[in-house]
Design a protein around this motif. Structure first.
Motif, mmCIF file in Angstrom:
data_model
loop_
_atom_site.group_PDB
_atom_site.id
_atom_site.type_symbol
_atom_site.label_atom_id
_atom_site.label_comp_id
_atom_site.label_asym_id
_atom_site.label_seq_id
_atom_site.Cartn_x
_atom_site.Cartn_y
_atom_site.Cartn_z
ATOM 1 N N VAL A 112 0.832 -1.200 0.000
ATOM 2 C CA VAL A 112 0.000 0.000 0.000
ATOM 3 C C VAL A 112 0.870 1.255 0.000
ATOM 4 O O VAL A 112 0.638 2.195 -0.759
ATOM 5 N N ARG A 113 1.902 1.253 0.857
ATOM 6 C CA ARG A 113 2.791 2.414 0.945
ATOM 7 C C ARG A 113 3.534 2.640 -0.383
ATOM 8 O O ARG A 113 3.652 3.768 -0.852
ATOM 9 N N GLU A 114 4.018 1.560 -0.991
ATOM 10 C CA GLU A 114 4.742 1.670 -2.256
ATOM 11 C C GLU A 114 3.841 2.230 -3.357
ATOM 12 O O GLU A 114 4.267 3.053 -4.174
ATOM 13 N N ARG A 115 2.574 1.768 -3.358
ATOM 14 C CA ARG A 115 1.624 2.258 -4.366
ATOM 15 C C ARG A 115 1.308 3.741 -4.135
ATOM 16 O O ARG A 115 1.220 4.524 -5.100
ATOM 17 N N ALA A 116 1.174 4.142 -2.877
ATOM 18 C CA ALA A 116 0.881 5.545 -2.552
ATOM 19 C C ALA A 116 2.039 6.441 -2.991
ATOM 20 O O ALA A 116 1.821 7.501 -3.599
ATOM 21 N N VAL A 117 3.260 6.016 -2.717
ATOM 22 C CA VAL A 117 4.441 6.793 -3.118
ATOM 23 C C VAL A 117 4.526 6.869 -4.643
ATOM 24 O O VAL A 117 4.817 7.926 -5.216
ATOM 25 N N GLU A 118 4.251 5.751 -5.302
ATOM 26 C CA GLU A 118 4.288 5.696 -6.766
ATOM 27 C C GLU A 118 3.304 6.697 -7.376
ATOM 28 O O GLU A 118 3.637 7.418 -8.329
ATOM 29 N N MET A 119 2.082 6.768 -6.809
ATOM 30 C CA MET A 119 1.070 7.673 -7.356
ATOM 31 C C MET A 119 1.427 9.136 -7.119
ATOM 32 O O MET A 119 1.220 9.986 -7.991
ATOM 33 N N LEU A 120 1.981 9.437 -5.944
ATOM 34 C CA LEU A 120 2.374 10.826 -5.668
ATOM 35 C C LEU A 120 3.481 11.273 -6.617
ATOM 36 O O LEU A 120 3.501 12.419 -7.075
ATOM 37 N N ARG A 121 4.397 10.361 -6.918
ATOM 38 C CA ARG A 121 5.455 10.687 -7.873
ATOM 39 C C ARG A 121 4.890 10.832 -9.285
ATOM 40 O O ARG A 121 5.327 11.690 -10.056
ATOM 41 N N LEU A 122 3.909 9.990 -9.603
ATOM 42 C CA LEU A 122 3.305 10.008 -10.934
ATOM 43 C C LEU A 122 2.634 11.352 -11.220
ATOM 44 O O LEU A 122 2.669 11.842 -12.355
ATOM 45 N N VAL A 123 2.045 11.967 -10.201
ATOM 46 C CA VAL A 123 1.377 13.261 -10.400
ATOM 47 C C VAL A 123 2.331 14.442 -10.197
ATOM 48 O O VAL A 123 1.907 15.592 -10.106
ATOM 49 N N GLY A 124 3.624 14.143 -10.119
ATOM 50 C CA GLY A 124 4.628 15.188 -10.112
ATOM 51 C C GLY A 124 4.918 15.838 -8.781
ATOM 52 O O GLY A 124 5.448 16.957 -8.745
ATOM 53 N N LEU A 125 4.598 15.159 -7.670
ATOM 54 C CA LEU A 125 4.880 15.732 -6.352
ATOM 55 C C LEU A 125 6.276 15.329 -5.878
ATOM 56 O O LEU A 125 6.623 14.139 -5.902
ATOM 57 N N PRO A 126 7.086 16.285 -5.425
ATOM 58 C CA PRO A 126 8.420 15.962 -4.907
ATOM 59 C C PRO A 126 8.339 15.361 -3.515
ATOM 60 O O PRO A 126 7.281 15.404 -2.874
ATOM 61 N N ARG A 127 9.446 14.786 -3.039
ATOM 62 C CA ARG A 127 9.570 14.179 -1.697
ATOM 63 C C ARG A 127 8.301 13.418 -1.293
ATOM 64 O O ARG A 127 7.718 13.626 -0.241
ATOM 65 N N ALA A 128 7.897 12.498 -2.173
ATOM 66 C CA ALA A 128 6.639 11.766 -2.004
ATOM 67 C C ALA A 128 6.557 11.025 -0.672
ATOM 68 O O ALA A 128 5.506 11.019 -0.016
#
Length: 341
Positions: free
Chosen positions: A133-149
């Motif tokens: 779950v954590r890996e998927r959440a970090v992946e999505m935050l990076r996908l939408v262009g957010l730094p320091r996910a």
């Protein structure tokens, strides 16, 4: 979009609200299709029925006093308008997701960003481990262009800027790879630079995942930059439907023409900006005739006594105006009795 598969079909949708004055149809027999990979816009002034249409699709119309009183909402052939709340919970977020207007009111201020994205994942993936779950959440935050996910997962909504919160909302909406994404005024209250970034992000995600997007907006600039087709709504009805090129080059309904004239054009100096006179009528207040007649410079006696049909000019262009009938428009494939001029 002729060769693309229909992912969402809205047939004769009527959403009504019940009060002491009786039944009032806020969405009045609306029809449209959304295809795979398409970005379709619904435009119109506040109060025209755009957001109620999107809430009807999501099964989120407040009941009481609201209720879908007619029609079908077909998602991949299944009529989800007849689904129970339990069945809709399986659909929302998984097959169809929504980005709401104001992320600060949509995100819970008491929970971290990580908590809220994790909840969206676990609703549809109960067997996933905390690490997954954590890996998927970090992946999505990076996908939408957010730094320091990874750090953002431990922060609260008030610690983020408006643009960052909107990106979090997009990440939450796309975390389960929905087939349909509804974006309800996704750039409201954002400055023009952030607005451009959010629109670019939606286009990129649409290209990458082939997600069908229904864009609810009143901003024709957003439509021109982002969408392929446009539905113009007024007082709960569809008054024009066409491709983006047709809407801007050859608008047929007087309301659509008024909306386009209201857009500032930096190429010309004007003493005052054009505005459509009057206001959108209260739902249910126009009992007979064209709902735009009181504000229309082309209105005739017929417009006050008869409600125009949605005339077809071509397979991709329709308009709800008697002027189109005079130009040879047809209803349901039947040629108009009035000769084309």
């Amino acid at each position: 979009m002729v060769n693309q598969k229909k992912i969402l079909e809205i047939n004769e949708l009527e959403t009504s609200f019940f009060s002491d004055d009786g039944k009032i149809a806020a969405v009045d027999h609306v029809n449209f299709d959304l295809h795979e990979g398409e970005i379709l816009a619904i435009v119109g002034e506040s109060g025209c029925g755009k957001s109620v249409t999107s809430l009807s699709i999501m099964g989120l119309v407040p009941s009481p006093p609201g209720k879908i009183t007619n029609g079908e909402i077909l998602l991949q052939g299944k009529d989800i308008s007849k689904f129970s709340e339990k069945e809709m919970r399986k659909i929302r977020g998984n097959d169809i997701a929504m980005i709401f207007q104001e992320p600060m009111t949509s995100l819970n201020p008491l929970f971290t960003i990580g908590n809220q994205i994790s909840e969206a994942i676990l609703i549809h993936n109960k067997s996933w481990s905390k690490k997954q779950v954590r890996e998927r959440a970090v992946e999505m935050l990076r996908l939408v262009g957010l730094p320091r996910a990874e750090e953002l997962l431990n922060e609260y909504p008030h610690q983020l800027s408006g643009g960052m919160r909107q990106r979090v909302m997009i990440a939450m909406a796309l975390v389960c790879n929905p087939k349909v994404l509804i974006a309800d005024e996704p750039t409201t209250a954002l400055d023009v630079t952030i607005q451009a970034q959010i629109l670019k992000l939606i286009r990129e995600l649409n290209d990458k995942f082939n997600t069908a997007v229904l864009m609810i907006t009143h901003d024709l600039g957003v439509v021109a930059e982002t969408c392929q087709r446009v539905i113009v709504m007024y007082a709960g009805q569809v008054v024009e439907e066409a491709t983006v090129q047709e809407i801007f080059k050859n608008p047929k309904h007087p309301y659509t023409k008024g909306l386009i004239q209201s857009v500032p054009d930096m190429r010309y100096k004007k003493e005052s900006l054009y505005s459509i006179p009057g206001n959108v009528p209260k739902p249910g207040s126009v009992k007979v005739g064209c709902r735009f007649a009181q504000r229309c410079e082309f209105a005739t006696d017929r417009c006050l006594t008869e409600n125009p049909a949605l005339y077809e000019l071509s397979s991709s262009h329709k308009s709800r105006c008697f002027l189109v009938e005079e130009e040879g428009g047809s209803v349901n494939g039947k040629e108009s009795l009035v000769e084309s001029k």
